[in-house]
Scaffold this motif. Structure first.
Motif, PDB file in Angstrom:
ATOM      1  N   GLY A 236      81.426  40.871  15.115  1.00  0.00           N
ATOM      2  CA  GLY A 236      80.959  39.795  14.286  1.00  0.00           C
ATOM      3  C   GLY A 236      81.174  39.802  12.376  1.00  0.00           C
ATOM      4  N   CYS A 237      82.345  40.347  12.560  1.00  0.00           N
ATOM      5  CA  CYS A 237      83.090  40.579  11.297  1.00  0.00           C
ATOM      6  C   CYS A 237      83.413  39.357  10.556  1.00  0.00           C
ATOM      7  N   ASP A 238      83.851  39.241   8.973  1.00  0.00           N
ATOM      8  CA  ASP A 238      83.914  38.237   8.465  1.00  0.00           C
ATOM      9  C   ASP A 238      85.334  37.634   8.264  1.00  0.00           C
ATOM     10  N   ASN A 239      86.364  38.496   8.863  1.00  0.00           N
ATOM     11  CA  ASN A 239      87.856  37.929   8.615  1.00  0.00           C
ATOM     12  C   ASN A 239      88.782  38.231   9.552  1.00  0.00           C
ATOM     13  N   PHE A 240      89.791  37.288   9.576  1.00  0.00           N
ATOM     14  CA  PHE A 240      90.446  37.127  10.754  1.00  0.00           C
ATOM     15  C   PHE A 240      91.337  38.473  10.955  1.00  0.00           C
ATOM     16  N   ALA A 241      91.926  39.062   9.846  1.00  0.00           N
ATOM     17  CA  ALA A 241      92.815  40.360  10.174  1.00  0.00           C
ATOM     18  C   ALA A 241      91.828  41.413  10.931  1.00  0.00           C
ATOM     19  N   THR A 242      90.568  41.585  10.748  1.00  0.00           N
ATOM     20  CA  THR A 242      89.783  42.587  11.527  1.00  0.00           C
ATOM     21  C   THR A 242      89.332  42.136  12.701  1.00  0.00           C
ATOM     22  N   ARG A 243      89.265  40.637  12.916  1.00  0.00           N
ATOM     23  CA  ARG A 243      88.934  40.255  14.399  1.00  0.00           C
ATOM     24  C   ARG A 243      90.221  40.468  15.075  1.00  0.00           C
TER      25      ARG A 243
ATOM     26  N   VAL B 202      83.052  40.705  22.868  1.00  0.00           N
ATOM     27  CA  VAL B 202      82.302  39.660  22.585  1.00  0.00           C
ATOM     28  C   VAL B 202      82.542  39.047  20.945  1.00  0.00           C
ATOM     29  N   SER B 203      83.252  38.148  21.136  1.00  0.00           N
ATOM     30  CA  SER B 203      83.586  37.845  19.674  1.00  0.00           C
ATOM     31  C   SER B 203      82.868  36.564  19.109  1.00  0.00           C
ATOM     32  N   ALA B 204      82.427  36.845  17.866  1.00  0.00           N
ATOM     33  CA  ALA B 204      81.665  35.386  17.353  1.00  0.00           C
ATOM     34  C   ALA B 204      82.244  35.389  15.950  1.00  0.00           C
ATOM     35  N   ALA B 205      82.173  33.934  15.468  1.00  0.00           N
ATOM     36  CA  ALA B 205      82.438  33.574  14.158  1.00  0.00           C
ATOM     37  C   ALA B 205      81.639  32.475  13.853  1.00  0.00           C
ATOM     38  N   VAL B 206      81.399  32.271  12.370  1.00  0.00           N
ATOM     39  CA  VAL B 206      80.739  31.293  11.837  1.00  0.00           C
ATOM     40  C   VAL B 206      81.381  30.722  10.408  1.00  0.00           C
ATOM     41  N   GLY B 207      81.043  29.484  10.131  1.00  0.00           N
ATOM     42  CA  GLY B 207      81.431  28.854   8.877  1.00  0.00           C
ATOM     43  C   GLY B 207      80.632  27.574   8.704  1.00  0.00           C
ATOM     44  N   GLN B 208      80.089  27.491   7.493  1.00  0.00           N
ATOM     45  CA  GLN B 208      79.194  26.341   7.057  1.00  0.00           C
ATOM     46  C   GLN B 208      78.235  26.285   8.399  1.00  0.00           C
ATOM     47  N   PHE B 209      78.402  25.069   9.145  1.00  0.00           N
ATOM     48  CA  PHE B 209      77.489  24.680  10.138  1.00  0.00           C
ATOM     49  C   PHE B 209      78.110  24.823  11.533  1.00  0.00           C
ATOM     50  N   ASP B 210      79.224  25.567  11.604  1.00  0.00           N
ATOM     51  CA  ASP B 210      79.886  25.641  12.832  1.00  0.00           C
ATOM     52  C   ASP B 210      80.189  27.131  13.334  1.00  0.00           C
ATOM     53  N   GLY B 211      80.319  27.324  14.769  1.00  0.00           N
ATOM     54  CA  GLY B 211      80.363  28.761  15.234  1.00  0.00           C
ATOM     55  C   GLY B 211      81.371  28.588  16.508  1.00  0.00           C
ATOM     56  N   GLN B 212      81.625  29.614  16.785  1.00  0.00           N
ATOM     57  CA  GLN B 212      82.469  29.947  17.966  1.00  0.00           C
ATOM     58  C   GLN B 212      82.175  31.347  18.775  1.00  0.00           C
ATOM     59  N   LEU B 213      81.871  31.150  20.214  1.00  0.00           N
ATOM     60  CA  LEU B 213      81.812  32.462  20.800  1.00  0.00           C
ATOM     61  C   LEU B 213      82.700  32.585  22.143  1.00  0.00           C
TER      62      LEU B 213
ATOM     63  N   LEU C  57      74.397  32.023  16.335  1.00  0.00           N
ATOM     64  CA  LEU C  57      75.407  32.738  16.895  1.00  0.00           C
ATOM     65  C   LEU C  57      75.431  34.232  17.141  1.00  0.00           C
ATOM     66  N   GLY C  58      74.550  34.974  16.567  1.00  0.00           N
ATOM     67  CA  GLY C  58      74.292  36.236  16.612  1.00  0.00           C
ATOM     68  C   GLY C  58      73.320  36.577  17.925  1.00  0.00           C
ATOM     69  N   SER C  59      72.358  35.461  17.958  1.00  0.00           N
ATOM     70  CA  SER C  59      71.420  35.695  19.245  1.00  0.00           C
ATOM     71  C   SER C  59      72.370  35.387  20.514  1.00  0.00           C
ATOM     72  N   LEU C  60      73.243  34.330  20.453  1.00  0.00           N
ATOM     73  CA  LEU C  60      74.106  34.123  21.695  1.00  0.00           C
ATOM     74  C   LEU C  60      75.106  35.181  21.919  1.00  0.00           C
ATOM     75  N   ALA C  61      75.631  35.789  20.845  1.00  0.00           N
ATOM     76  CA  ALA C  61      76.439  37.107  21.186  1.00  0.00           C
ATOM     77  C   ALA C  61      75.661  38.179  21.707  1.00  0.00           C
ATOM     78  N   ALA C  62      74.127  38.343  21.354  1.00  0.00           N
ATOM     79  CA  ALA C  62      73.677  39.444  22.057  1.00  0.00           C
ATOM     80  C   ALA C  62      73.294  39.119  23.422  1.00  0.00           C
ATOM     81  N   LEU C  63      73.239  37.759  23.883  1.00  0.00           N
ATOM     82  CA  LEU C  63      72.969  37.515  25.234  1.00  0.00           C
ATOM     83  C   LEU C  63      74.239  37.839  25.864  1.00  0.00           C
TER      84      LEU C  63
END
Length: 251
Positions: free
Chosen positions: A128-135, A150-161, A202-208
């Motif tokens: 759940g880190c906040d930058n592409f290089a670390t991901r 399990v990889s999750a990312a967010v920005g503004q109103f969007d997310g991906q998992l 996104l964090g809840s979905l990642a935990a699931l």
């Protein structure tokens, strides 16, 4: 393995009654070790739900300190934690939620020198880190270790998992998704903003998905990416094929 105690049977009763989880699934959860890279917006709710679910060991990796601006979305922290290590403050919250969960604290930024050592020995990695290089680094390390990611990312109103197991035939890795770009121009949350509940979702979905990796239930999400647009309240999944020319997992 030691049977579930009376206290555990009561604590996890709502899991155990689920046909898809049951007592055997709860014991697998209790025996699991999960690494969480980043205790921030995505990591915060994920840590809380995984602790409540009874994951046996959480490995918390984050070198940042709690900032006042974090409190708008990082619900595991309180005003009293400002200035403290995020990993240590999150560990205190885990102890308050579920004292049966062991916690390893790593108050450090994950990098090429320590990634393998920090992530080794875990059953699942949640990034759940906040930058592409670390991901990208975490994904490459997970692939080398053959540990589900399990990889999750967010920005503004969007997310991906997504869930990645690139060493398996037909299953893509993270580089099948993003390619070999060494870096990307990204706007941080401080620059572009993010609505607090978006990180919670996104964090809840990642935990699931971590729990699904540990005690499999339902459909396997590996090989697809969930895209979430919460400005328009839209969820959709797209298939992600394995790239036969991928530099990381091909062959």
């Amino acid at each position: 393995m030691t049977p579930l105690s009376d206290e555990e049977l009561a604590r996890y009763a709502r899991h155990i009654v689920l046909r898809e989880v049951g007592g055997s699934g709860q014991m697998r959860i209790r025996g699991a070790s999960v690494a969480i890279v980043g205790c921030g917006g995505i990591g915060s709710p994920a840590i809380q739900y995984l602790a409540a679910a009874g994951v046996g060991r959480l490995v918390l990796i984050d070198g940042d300190r709690v900032d006042l601006s974090n409190l708008q979305r990082q619900t595991i922290f309180s005003a009293a934690d400002v200035g403290e290590s995020k990993a240590a403050a999150a560990a205190r919250s885990v102890a308050a939620i579920n004292p049966n969960v062991a916690v390893d604290i790593h108050d450090a930024r994950i990098d090429a020198d320590n990634a393998a050592a920090l992530l080794a020995g875990t059953d699942t990695i949640l990034d759940g880190c906040d930058n592409f290089a670390t991901r990208l680094l975490v994904a490459d390390t997970a692939l080398t270790l053959r540990t589900p990611l399990v990889s999750a990312a967010v920005g503004q109103f969007d997310g991906q998992l997504a869930v990645f197991r690139g060493w398996e035939a037909g299953a893509p890795c993270y580089r099948c998704f993003v390619g070999d770009a060494p870096g990307r121009d990204e706007a941080s949350c401080a620059e572009q903003g993010v609505l607090g509940p978006v990180t919670g979702i996104l964090g809840s979905l990642a935990a699931l998905e971590v729990l699904r990796v540990i005690a499999p239930f339902g459909d396997d999400p590996a090989g697809s990416v969930m895209l979430i647009d919460l400005l328009s309240s839209r969820f959709r999944s797209i298939r992600l094929p394995k790239d036969p020319g991928c530099s990381a997992c091909a062959g």
